[in-house]
Write a protein that holds these residues in place. Structure first.
Motif, short mmCIF file in Angstrom:
data_model
loop_
_atom_site.label_atom_id
_atom_site.label_comp_id
_atom_site.label_asym_id
_atom_site.label_seq_id
_atom_site.Cartn_x
_atom_site.Cartn_y
_atom_site.Cartn_z
N LEU A 57 0.85 -1.19 0.00
CA LEU A 57 0.00 0.00 0.00
C LEU A 57 0.88 1.24 0.00
O LEU A 57 1.91 1.29 0.67
CB LEU A 57 -0.91 0.02 1.23
N ARG A 58 0.46 2.22 -0.77
CA ARG A 58 1.18 3.50 -0.84
C ARG A 58 0.13 4.59 -0.92
O ARG A 58 -0.66 4.63 -1.88
CB ARG A 58 2.09 3.52 -2.07
N GLU A 59 0.10 5.44 0.08
CA GLU A 59 -0.93 6.46 0.15
C GLU A 59 -0.90 7.37 -1.07
O GLU A 59 0.17 7.86 -1.47
CB GLU A 59 -0.75 7.29 1.43
N GLY A 60 -2.07 7.57 -1.66
CA GLY A 60 -2.19 8.45 -2.82
C GLY A 60 -1.86 7.77 -4.14
O GLY A 60 -1.86 8.41 -5.18
N TYR A 61 -1.57 6.47 -4.10
CA TYR A 61 -1.20 5.73 -5.30
C TYR A 61 -1.95 4.41 -5.36
O TYR A 61 -2.34 3.85 -4.34
CB TYR A 61 0.30 5.44 -5.32
N GLU A 62 -2.12 3.92 -6.57
CA GLU A 62 -2.72 2.61 -6.79
C GLU A 62 -1.66 1.66 -7.34
O GLU A 62 -0.95 2.01 -8.30
CB GLU A 62 -3.87 2.74 -7.80
N PHE A 63 -1.54 0.51 -6.75
CA PHE A 63 -0.59 -0.51 -7.22
C PHE A 63 -1.11 -1.05 -8.56
O PHE A 63 -2.27 -1.43 -8.68
CB PHE A 63 -0.49 -1.65 -6.20
N ILE A 80 10.24 -4.46 -9.16
CA ILE A 80 9.90 -3.26 -8.40
C ILE A 80 8.41 -2.98 -8.56
O ILE A 80 7.87 -3.04 -9.67
CB ILE A 80 10.73 -2.06 -8.89
N ALA A 81 7.76 -2.70 -7.43
CA ALA A 81 6.33 -2.38 -7.44
C ALA A 81 6.09 -1.14 -8.30
O ALA A 81 6.83 -0.16 -8.21
CB ALA A 81 5.83 -2.16 -6.02
N GLN A 82 5.05 -1.20 -9.12
CA GLN A 82 4.69 -0.08 -10.00
C GLN A 82 3.37 0.51 -9.51
O GLN A 82 2.44 -0.22 -9.16
CB GLN A 82 4.53 -0.58 -11.44
N TYR A 83 3.30 1.83 -9.51
CA TYR A 83 2.12 2.55 -9.02
C TYR A 83 1.70 3.62 -10.02
O TYR A 83 2.52 4.08 -10.82
CB TYR A 83 2.44 3.26 -7.70
N LYS A 84 0.44 4.01 -9.91
CA LYS A 84 0.00 5.22 -10.61
C LYS A 84 -0.66 6.12 -9.57
O LYS A 84 -1.28 5.64 -8.62
CB LYS A 84 -0.94 4.91 -11.77
N LYS A 85 -0.46 7.41 -9.76
CA LYS A 85 -0.99 8.39 -8.81
C LYS A 85 -2.51 8.42 -8.93
O LYS A 85 -3.06 8.39 -10.03
CB LYS A 85 -0.42 9.76 -9.08
N VAL A 86 -3.17 8.41 -7.80
CA VAL A 86 -4.62 8.50 -7.76
C VAL A 86 -5.01 9.97 -7.75
O VAL A 86 -4.53 10.75 -6.94
CB VAL A 86 -5.19 7.80 -6.49
N ILE A 87 -5.85 10.32 -8.71
CA ILE A 87 -6.33 11.70 -8.78
C ILE A 87 -7.73 11.72 -8.19
O ILE A 87 -8.65 11.07 -8.70
CB ILE A 87 -6.34 12.21 -10.24
N ASN A 88 -7.86 12.43 -7.10
CA ASN A 88 -9.15 12.55 -6.44
C ASN A 88 -10.00 13.58 -7.14
O ASN A 88 -9.55 14.70 -7.39
CB ASN A 88 -8.99 12.92 -4.97
N THR A 89 -11.20 13.19 -7.49
CA THR A 89 -12.14 14.16 -8.08
C THR A 89 -13.31 14.30 -7.12
O THR A 89 -13.87 13.31 -6.66
CB THR A 89 -12.64 13.69 -9.45
N TYR A 90 -13.61 15.49 -6.79
CA TYR A 90 -14.69 15.77 -5.85
C TYR A 90 -15.88 16.36 -6.62
O TYR A 90 -15.71 17.15 -7.52
CB TYR A 90 -14.22 16.75 -4.77
N THR A 91 -17.05 15.91 -6.24
CA THR A 91 -18.25 16.44 -6.93
C THR A 91 -19.12 17.21 -5.96
O THR A 91 -19.05 17.09 -4.78
CB THR A 91 -19.08 15.30 -7.54
#
Length: 91
Positions: A57-63, A80-91
């Motif tokens: 687990l990595r805060e703000g990222y998705e494995f 090596i673990a690969q992640y992508k940044k999670v972009i929070n969208t608020y409605t």
């Protein structure tokens, strides 16, 4: 006596060669997190598969996976673990 000794030597050599040829090579498979932390290190026989550790687990990222395949191992490898940044969208 000499003939018996020769047969003994030849038989011993054949047994040693059979034992050597039957030994499988083993490789080290290392799973690392993005920051260099070792998550798992395994010794795997040649042509076998490694077992991935618990998804980190990595805060703000998705494995999204590992940097390489870990099946049919033919050499020492580091994954090596690969992640992508999670972009929070608020409605």
């Amino acid at each position: 006596m000499k003939k018996t000794f020769r047969i003994y030597i030849i038989a011993t050599i054949l047994i040693v060669l059979l034992l050597i040829s039957g030994c499988q090579k083993k490789y080290t498979v290392t799973f690392m997190d993005y920051n260099g932390t070792v998550l798992s290190e395994q010794i795997v026989k040649q042509s076998e598969d490694a077992t991935a550790p618990t998804i980190p687990l990595r805060e703000g990222y998705e494995f999204i996976g590992w940097s390489k395949e870990y099946t049919n191992i033919q050499e020492d490898i580091i994954l090596i673990a690969q992640y992508k940044k999670v972009i929070n969208t608020y409605t």
